[in-house]
Design an enzyme around this catalytic site. Sequence first.
Site, PDB file in Angstrom:
ATOM      1  N   ASP A  60      -4.328  -0.485  -6.930  1.00 21.75           N
ATOM      2  CA  ASP A  60      -4.882  -0.962  -5.657  1.00 21.75           C
ATOM      3  C   ASP A  60      -6.329  -1.428  -5.819  1.00 21.75           C
ATOM      4  O   ASP A  60      -7.271  -0.654  -5.656  1.00 21.75           O
ATOM      5  CB  ASP A  60      -4.785   0.155  -4.610  1.00 21.75           C
ATOM      6  CG  ASP A  60      -5.137  -0.309  -3.217  1.00 21.75           C
ATOM      7  OD1 ASP A  60      -5.611  -1.450  -3.055  1.00 21.75           O
ATOM      8  OD2 ASP A  60      -4.954   0.483  -2.265  1.00 21.75           O
ATOM      9  N   ARG A  85       0.862  -1.194   0.000  1.00 21.01           N
ATOM     10  CA  ARG A  85       0.000   0.000   0.000  1.00 21.01           C
ATOM     11  C   ARG A  85       0.895   1.239   0.000  1.00 21.01           C
ATOM     12  O   ARG A  85       1.067   1.921   1.009  1.00 21.01           O
ATOM     13  CB  ARG A  85      -0.919  -0.007   1.221  1.00 21.01           C
ATOM     14  CG  ARG A  85      -1.678  -1.295   1.438  1.00 21.01           C
ATOM     15  CD  ARG A  85      -2.574  -1.676   0.283  1.00 21.01           C
ATOM     16  NE  ARG A  85      -3.748  -0.840   0.149  1.00 21.01           N
ATOM     17  CZ  ARG A  85      -4.894  -1.046   0.782  1.00 21.01           C
ATOM     18  NH1 ARG A  85      -5.021  -2.053   1.622  1.00 21.01           N
ATOM     19  NH2 ARG A  85      -5.933  -0.248   0.572  1.00 21.01           N
ATOM     20  N   GLN A 105      -0.980   3.067  -5.848  1.00 22.54           N
ATOM     21  CA  GLN A 105      -2.377   3.479  -5.736  1.00 22.54           C
ATOM     22  C   GLN A 105      -3.182   3.188  -6.997  1.00 22.54           C
ATOM     23  O   GLN A 105      -4.344   2.793  -6.925  1.00 22.54           O
ATOM     24  CB  GLN A 105      -2.462   4.966  -5.385  1.00 22.54           C
ATOM     25  CG  GLN A 105      -2.091   5.269  -3.942  1.00 22.54           C
ATOM     26  CD  GLN A 105      -2.190   6.750  -3.620  1.00 22.54           C
ATOM     27  OE1 GLN A 105      -2.322   7.593  -4.510  1.00 22.54           O
ATOM     28  NE2 GLN A 105      -2.116   7.078  -2.341  1.00 22.54           N
ATOM     29  N   TYR A 152      -0.378   2.817  12.259  1.00 23.55           N
ATOM     30  CA  TYR A 152      -1.153   1.627  12.569  1.00 23.55           C
ATOM     31  C   TYR A 152      -1.737   1.722  13.976  1.00 23.55           C
ATOM     32  O   TYR A 152      -1.171   2.349  14.866  1.00 23.55           O
ATOM     33  CB  TYR A 152      -0.291   0.363  12.463  1.00 23.55           C
ATOM     34  CG  TYR A 152       0.146   0.053  11.053  1.00 23.55           C
ATOM     35  CD1 TYR A 152      -0.662  -0.697  10.209  1.00 23.55           C
ATOM     36  CD2 TYR A 152       1.370   0.520  10.577  1.00 23.55           C
ATOM     37  CE1 TYR A 152      -0.259  -0.979   8.911  1.00 23.55           C
ATOM     38  CE2 TYR A 152       1.787   0.244   9.276  1.00 23.55           C
ATOM     39  CZ  TYR A 152       0.956  -0.510   8.455  1.00 23.55           C
ATOM     40  OH  TYR A 152       1.359  -0.785   7.166  1.00 23.55           O
TER      41      TYR A 152
END
Length: 392
Positions: A149, A141, A146, A245
């Site tokens: 994706d 990612r 992008q 995260y």
Amino acid sequence: MAAETAGNPEQGSTGTAMVATVAAARERAQGERRVAITPETCRKFVAAGAKVVIERGAGNGAAVTDEAYEQAGATLLDDAGAVYAAADVLLCVQAPEAGSIACLREGAALVGLLAPQADPARAQAIQARGIVAFPLERLPRTTRAQAMDVLSSQAGMAGYKAVLIAAQLAPRFFPMLTTAAGTIRPSKVLVVGAGVAGLQAIATAKRLGAQVEGFDVRPETREQIESLGGRFLDLGVSAAGEGGYARQLTDEERAEQQRRLAEHLKGIDVVVCTAAVPGRPAPKIVTSAMVAGMRPGSVIVDLAAETGGNCELTRPGETVEAGGVAVSGPLNLASSGAVHASEMYARNLYNFALLFLADGRLVDGRIGFDWDDELLAKTVWPERNGDGTAAG
């Protein structure tokens, strides 16, 4: 890698450069309507020097006719086996069955949502044929990725459709209405999870006129939720971690979060759950006790149903009622918007395929993979060594 391409004997002046065949067959998975190549991307592959082979009827579910493919330069074949046999690169939405993979030529490339480790027979077939598989759910990612994706592009359609399902199931209007019979208050919608699907769900519910809130354990999503007109639901517990995260909550923090969420759900009309992590079971966020505390007529649409659901009462593929609350667990929602979902998905696959088919040709019958490219190296399965041999 790929051997000589049947049916495409065009060669360069050296006699070693051949046209690569990019192919797509009709999707066989139940309910799957999307297609991996559209006329738009077919034209782009042809312009890049490749040959495109499509099984007849492959685009029917996405409202793409065989004539449209022919006008875009594709060769149409009646038999799926012939499509597999002709392919140097097979593009798909969902993974073919093991028997179909066995029809691929040795060393062919296979690109799509493959989940090879979810089916031992599929994994064995990929390895037995020496297939260079690219499960795009493994794609890093990164900013560069992008445009490739598929998880994000398809999640956007899923989030949009989830709100429409909720609006259909809800026994009330979404917007506020002023009528001769009095004022109708707007529905209160809570979207759990502020990834691509969740943000699309927030935007869609807002367009329908609902009062919208978004909840995510990552506090940095507040700005994204508020930019779409939603209110960030702060339950007083932050899971902010390193590198963007979420960290794991302590037992005490989780208990407090659950208590506050349960209390808040008592005033919510519609909940759309979108919290999912690829390759892992969906986290249980909405308990059966929370559902019991919601008002009759409330609705829960659980986009995480395919991986177990965010709600304890979710049954994948079904809509059930518990104490007057409808709990829907729709599957493969992106396929229900097959036209635009296919357009986005096919562009994702085209952009990824250009990493190894920039000029649409093979050299000595082989695809040239640059294993120093992290997008290829980190997506391929099984993993490869620097020289292209299978690791381990």
